[in-house]
Design a protein around this motif. Structure first.
Motif, PDB file in Angstrom:
ATOM      1  N   ALA A 182       5.253  -6.689  -3.896  1.00  0.00           N
ATOM      2  CA  ALA A 182       4.277  -7.158  -2.663  1.00  0.00           C
ATOM      3  C   ALA A 182       3.641  -5.500  -2.877  1.00  0.00           C
ATOM      4  O   ALA A 182       2.700  -5.425  -3.283  1.00  0.00           O
ATOM      5  CB  ALA A 182       4.896  -7.226  -1.659  1.00  0.00           C
ATOM      6  N   MET A 183       3.888  -4.421  -2.692  1.00  0.00           N
ATOM      7  CA  MET A 183       3.932  -2.628  -3.029  1.00  0.00           C
ATOM      8  C   MET A 183       2.798  -3.135  -4.556  1.00  0.00           C
ATOM      9  O   MET A 183       1.596  -2.468  -4.642  1.00  0.00           O
ATOM     10  CB  MET A 183       4.693  -1.883  -2.707  1.00  0.00           C
ATOM     11  N   THR A 184       3.357  -3.566  -5.612  1.00  0.00           N
ATOM     12  CA  THR A 184       2.999  -3.255  -6.552  1.00  0.00           C
ATOM     13  C   THR A 184       1.236  -4.420  -6.984  1.00  0.00           C
ATOM     14  O   THR A 184       0.912  -3.468  -7.509  1.00  0.00           O
ATOM     15  CB  THR A 184       3.860  -3.622  -7.782  1.00  0.00           C
ATOM     16  N   ARG A 185       1.807  -4.997  -6.293  1.00  0.00           N
ATOM     17  CA  ARG A 185       1.070  -5.819  -7.024  1.00  0.00           C
ATOM     18  C   ARG A 185      -0.288  -5.463  -6.198  1.00  0.00           C
ATOM     19  O   ARG A 185      -1.746  -5.994  -5.937  1.00  0.00           O
ATOM     20  CB  ARG A 185       1.267  -7.683  -5.886  1.00  0.00           C
ATOM     21  N   HIS A 186       0.104  -4.954  -4.485  1.00  0.00           N
ATOM     22  CA  HIS A 186      -0.995  -4.306  -3.503  1.00  0.00           C
ATOM     23  C   HIS A 186      -1.785  -3.645  -4.256  1.00  0.00           C
ATOM     24  O   HIS A 186      -3.639  -3.480  -4.850  1.00  0.00           O
ATOM     25  CB  HIS A 186      -0.978  -3.844  -2.282  1.00  0.00           C
ATOM     26  N   LEU A 187      -1.002  -2.453  -5.269  1.00  0.00           N
ATOM     27  CA  LEU A 187      -2.357  -1.566  -6.138  1.00  0.00           C
ATOM     28  C   LEU A 187      -2.868  -2.174  -7.057  1.00  0.00           C
ATOM     29  O   LEU A 187      -3.730  -1.478  -8.122  1.00  0.00           O
ATOM     30  CB  LEU A 187      -0.690  -0.285  -6.673  1.00  0.00           C
ATOM     31  N   ILE A 188      -2.141  -2.787  -7.264  1.00  0.00           N
ATOM     32  CA  ILE A 188      -3.169  -3.501  -9.233  1.00  0.00           C
ATOM     33  C   ILE A 188      -4.352  -4.460  -7.831  1.00  0.00           C
ATOM     34  O   ILE A 188      -4.831  -3.869  -8.873  1.00  0.00           O
ATOM     35  CB  ILE A 188      -1.905  -4.672  -9.884  1.00  0.00           C
ATOM     36  N   ALA A 189      -4.050  -5.269  -6.804  1.00  0.00           N
ATOM     37  CA  ALA A 189      -4.859  -5.482  -6.568  1.00  0.00           C
ATOM     38  C   ALA A 189      -6.421  -4.286  -6.146  1.00  0.00           C
ATOM     39  O   ALA A 189      -7.551  -5.191  -6.011  1.00  0.00           O
ATOM     40  CB  ALA A 189      -4.937  -5.895  -5.497  1.00  0.00           C
ATOM     41  N   LEU A 190      -5.984  -3.459  -5.953  1.00  0.00           N
ATOM     42  CA  LEU A 190      -6.898  -2.313  -5.577  1.00  0.00           C
ATOM     43  C   LEU A 190      -7.340  -1.965  -6.815  1.00  0.00           C
ATOM     44  O   LEU A 190      -8.688  -0.734  -7.008  1.00  0.00           O
ATOM     45  CB  LEU A 190      -6.277  -0.800  -4.845  1.00  0.00           C
ATOM     46  N   GLY A 191      -7.146  -1.973  -8.207  1.00  0.00           N
ATOM     47  CA  GLY A 191      -7.901  -1.421  -9.166  1.00  0.00           C
ATOM     48  C   GLY A 191      -7.146  -0.608 -10.382  1.00  0.00           C
ATOM     49  O   GLY A 191      -7.349  -0.758 -11.313  1.00  0.00           O
ATOM     50  N   HIS A 192      -5.405  -0.484  -9.727  1.00  0.00           N
ATOM     51  CA  HIS A 192      -5.056   0.542  -9.961  1.00  0.00           C
ATOM     52  C   HIS A 192      -4.204  -0.076 -11.531  1.00  0.00           C
ATOM     53  O   HIS A 192      -3.518  -1.316 -11.979  1.00  0.00           O
ATOM     54  CB  HIS A 192      -4.044   0.763  -9.553  1.00  0.00           C
ATOM     55  N   ARG A 193      -3.690   0.393 -12.373  1.00  0.00           N
ATOM     56  CA  ARG A 193      -3.485   0.274 -13.576  1.00  0.00           C
ATOM     57  C   ARG A 193      -2.617   0.944 -14.343  1.00  0.00           C
ATOM     58  O   ARG A 193      -1.396   0.447 -15.288  1.00  0.00           O
ATOM     59  CB  ARG A 193      -4.570  -0.469 -14.748  1.00  0.00           C
ATOM     60  N   THR A 295       4.269   8.778   8.886  1.00  0.00           N
ATOM     61  CA  THR A 295       3.404   8.687  10.220  1.00  0.00           C
ATOM     62  C   THR A 295       3.003  10.660  10.767  1.00  0.00           C
ATOM     63  O   THR A 295       2.287  10.502  11.260  1.00  0.00           O
ATOM     64  CB  THR A 295       3.321   8.051  11.474  1.00  0.00           C
ATOM     65  N   THR A 296       3.607  10.966  10.148  1.00  0.00           N
ATOM     66  CA  THR A 296       4.126  12.636  10.669  1.00  0.00           C
ATOM     67  C   THR A 296       2.991  13.071   9.316  1.00  0.00           C
ATOM     68  O   THR A 296       3.539  14.575   9.549  1.00  0.00           O
ATOM     69  CB  THR A 296       5.034  13.225  10.493  1.00  0.00           C
ATOM     70  N   ILE A 297       2.912  12.942   8.595  1.00  0.00           N
ATOM     71  CA  ILE A 297       2.469  14.073   7.492  1.00  0.00           C
ATOM     72  C   ILE A 297       0.755  13.482   6.926  1.00  0.00           C
ATOM     73  O   ILE A 297      -0.064  11.905   7.426  1.00  0.00           O
ATOM     74  CB  ILE A 297       2.281  13.898   6.201  1.00  0.00           C
ATOM     75  N   TRP A 298      -0.124  13.495   6.377  1.00  0.00           N
ATOM     76  CA  TRP A 298      -1.225  13.681   5.816  1.00  0.00           C
ATOM     77  C   TRP A 298      -1.884  13.961   4.337  1.00  0.00           C
ATOM     78  O   TRP A 298      -0.949  14.370   3.641  1.00  0.00           O
ATOM     79  CB  TRP A 298      -2.278  15.023   6.728  1.00  0.00           C
ATOM     80  N   PRO A 299      -2.585  12.724   4.598  1.00  0.00           N
ATOM     81  CA  PRO A 299      -2.726  11.604   5.018  1.00  0.00           C
ATOM     82  C   PRO A 299      -1.506  10.446   5.283  1.00  0.00           C
ATOM     83  O   PRO A 299      -0.805  10.516   4.648  1.00  0.00           O
ATOM     84  CB  PRO A 299      -3.428  10.363   3.899  1.00  0.00           C
ATOM     85  N   GLU A 300      -1.083   9.962   6.024  1.00  0.00           N
ATOM     86  CA  GLU A 300      -0.666   8.724   6.962  1.00  0.00           C
ATOM     87  C   GLU A 300      -0.108   7.992   5.546  1.00  0.00           C
ATOM     88  O   GLU A 300      -1.006   7.382   5.067  1.00  0.00           O
ATOM     89  CB  GLU A 300      -0.809   8.123   7.787  1.00  0.00           C
ATOM     90  N   LEU A 301       1.302   7.496   5.219  1.00  0.00           N
ATOM     91  CA  LEU A 301       1.420   6.669   4.334  1.00  0.00           C
ATOM     92  C   LEU A 301       1.919   5.030   4.485  1.00  0.00           C
ATOM     93  O   LEU A 301       1.639   4.164   5.292  1.00  0.00           O
ATOM     94  CB  LEU A 301       3.142   6.381   3.474  1.00  0.00           C
ATOM     95  N   THR A 302       0.880   4.564   3.264  1.00  0.00           N
ATOM     96  CA  THR A 302       0.879   3.232   3.046  1.00  0.00           C
ATOM     97  C   THR A 302       2.430   2.910   2.614  1.00  0.00           C
ATOM     98  O   THR A 302       3.060   3.321   2.165  1.00  0.00           O
ATOM     99  CB  THR A 302       0.085   2.704   1.795  1.00  0.00           C
ATOM    100  N   THR A 303       2.879   2.559   3.254  1.00  0.00           N
ATOM    101  CA  THR A 303       4.566   1.706   2.834  1.00  0.00           C
ATOM    102  C   THR A 303       4.998   0.285   3.005  1.00  0.00           C
ATOM    103  O   THR A 303       3.894  -0.305   3.875  1.00  0.00           O
ATOM    104  CB  THR A 303       5.062   3.128   3.522  1.00  0.00           C
ATOM    105  N   ILE A 304       6.228   0.421   2.664  1.00  0.00           N
ATOM    106  CA  ILE A 304       6.731  -1.133   2.656  1.00  0.00           C
ATOM    107  C   ILE A 304       7.832  -0.399   4.468  1.00  0.00           C
ATOM    108  O   ILE A 304       8.793  -0.152   4.209  1.00  0.00           O
ATOM    109  CB  ILE A 304       7.580  -1.362   1.642  1.00  0.00           C
ATOM    110  N   ARG A 305       7.733  -1.128   5.059  1.00  0.00           N
ATOM    111  CA  ARG A 305       8.285  -1.550   6.638  1.00  0.00           C
ATOM    112  C   ARG A 305       9.625  -2.025   6.521  1.00  0.00           C
ATOM    113  O   ARG A 305       9.511  -3.332   6.521  1.00  0.00           O
ATOM    114  CB  ARG A 305       7.404  -1.435   7.689  1.00  0.00           C
TER     115      ARG A 305
END
Length: 353
Positions: A182-193, A295-305
């Protein structure tokens, strides 16, 4: 209306009984500190110990008052045996297990194990401590010698966050393959190759499952897996720094990096900043677990919960259920629970330039 029977009052009081988290909040300390005070550890400062003891008295907290109710008045003791390099992961795991142990009326003994200590020594120590059941978080959830020794010693155990549920032991996990997919599909959907990947420690089955999810998502999108974009990590911040340095030093670096846990993702953000890269403007970085670090670093991470606290709570509940069954001479069958994951989008991902 007649008054409720005594057992109803007792049940109501038990449901409303203060937990170790309540004591921690009242004293202004962590649940781990409360646990250390309860267990009589000497490393706690005197002033802190007094605050915790005052909170225990004020809330009328009794960590083992109900521990003798499982069977015949016997005390029930379970152990959390850990050997995890991620402090943020362990912290969430500990909070969930301590809280549920308090609610279930059992004593929780927190034990650290390192590879220098023989497995047989650990098991003998557990037996001498009258431990009825053991929780095995990663990486011990995949330590075959430890699992075999516990089974041979007739100690009930639950493996948590394993990528491969053992046939002869109860386990609680998420679908690591589906989550990474799901996370890799999300990155691909953003346009990353060109998507880099930092693998988790090879001693954990979940690491391979996450890598397979990443690879399968690339394959279904018709993207060739580039071995140069995949680097080995070990779930530690230090290993994340080294892996991110190798990936970003490539002649043609990726536009996104997916790390197998938040510690390594946070390290990747640090390397990107040191290299003068904007996250996510120049580089998207994503993690896995959604620990407090996300959520304690900047920028806050997109992640799998991964529901770490919920998994540890479920492990305690499952252990208690199995211990009850064993004491009642009932048939025990391993249970394999699969909890839900969630993709959490924050500020560390964006479309590539």
């Amino acid at each position: 209306m007649p008054p409720p029977p005594p057992e109803a009052k007792s049940s109501r009081r038990q449901r409303n009984a203060p937990t170790i988290n309540d004591v921690a909040k009242h004293a202004g300390v962590s649940p781990m500190t409360v646990s250390r005070v309860i267990n009589g550890e000497q490393i706690v400062r005197a002033a802190t110990r007094e605050k915790v003891e005052a909170a225990i008295a004020a809330l009328n907290y009794s960590p083992s008052a109900a521990a003798r109710s499982l069977a015949g008045g016997e005390e029930t003791r379970i152990s959390l045996l850990y050997s995890n390099p991620s402090a943020s992961y362990l912290s969430e795991f500990l909070v969930g297990s301590l809280d549920q142990a308090s609610r279930s009326g059992v004593d929780l003994v927190v034990e650290k194990w390192d590879e220098e200590t023989a497995v047989t020594t650990v098991v003998d120590h557990l037996l001498r401590g009258r431990i009825n059941g053991v929780i095995l978080p990663p990486p011990l959830c995949d330590h075959q010698a430890m699992k075999d020794a516990l089974i041979a010693a007739n100690i009930v155990a639950v493996a948590v966050a394993t990528g491969e549920a053992p046939a002869d032991m109860s386990a609680i996990s998420i679908d690591d393959h589906a989550a990474a997919l799901a996370m890799t599909r999300h990155l691909i959907a953003l346009g990353h190759r060109r998507i880099g990947f930092i693998k988790g420690h090879p001693n954990q089955s979940a690491s391979q499952r996450r890598f397979e999810g990443y690879g399968d998502a690339l394959a279904e999108a018709g993207i060739m897996l580039d071995d140069a974009l995949v680097q080995q990590g070990y779930f530690t911040y230090r290993s994340g720094l080294d892996a991110a340095e190798r990936i970003l030093a490539l002649p043609k670096p990726p536009t996104a990096i997916f790390a197998s846990n938040d510690d390594m993702a946070a390290a990747t953000v640090a390397i990107a900043h040191r290299s003068g890269l904007d996250v996510p403007g120049d580089l998207t970085v994503c993690g896995f677990d959604d620990t407090s670090l996300a959520t304690t670093i900047w920028p806050e991470l997109t992640t799998i919960r991964q529901p770490i606290s919920a998994m540890s709570r479920a492990a305690v509940e499952l252990l208690v259920k199995q211990i009850k069954a064993r004491k009642g001479k009932a048939e025990e069958k391993p249970s394999h629970l699969l909890l839900d994951y969630e993709l959490i989008r924050r500020q560390s991902d964006a479309v590539p330039h």
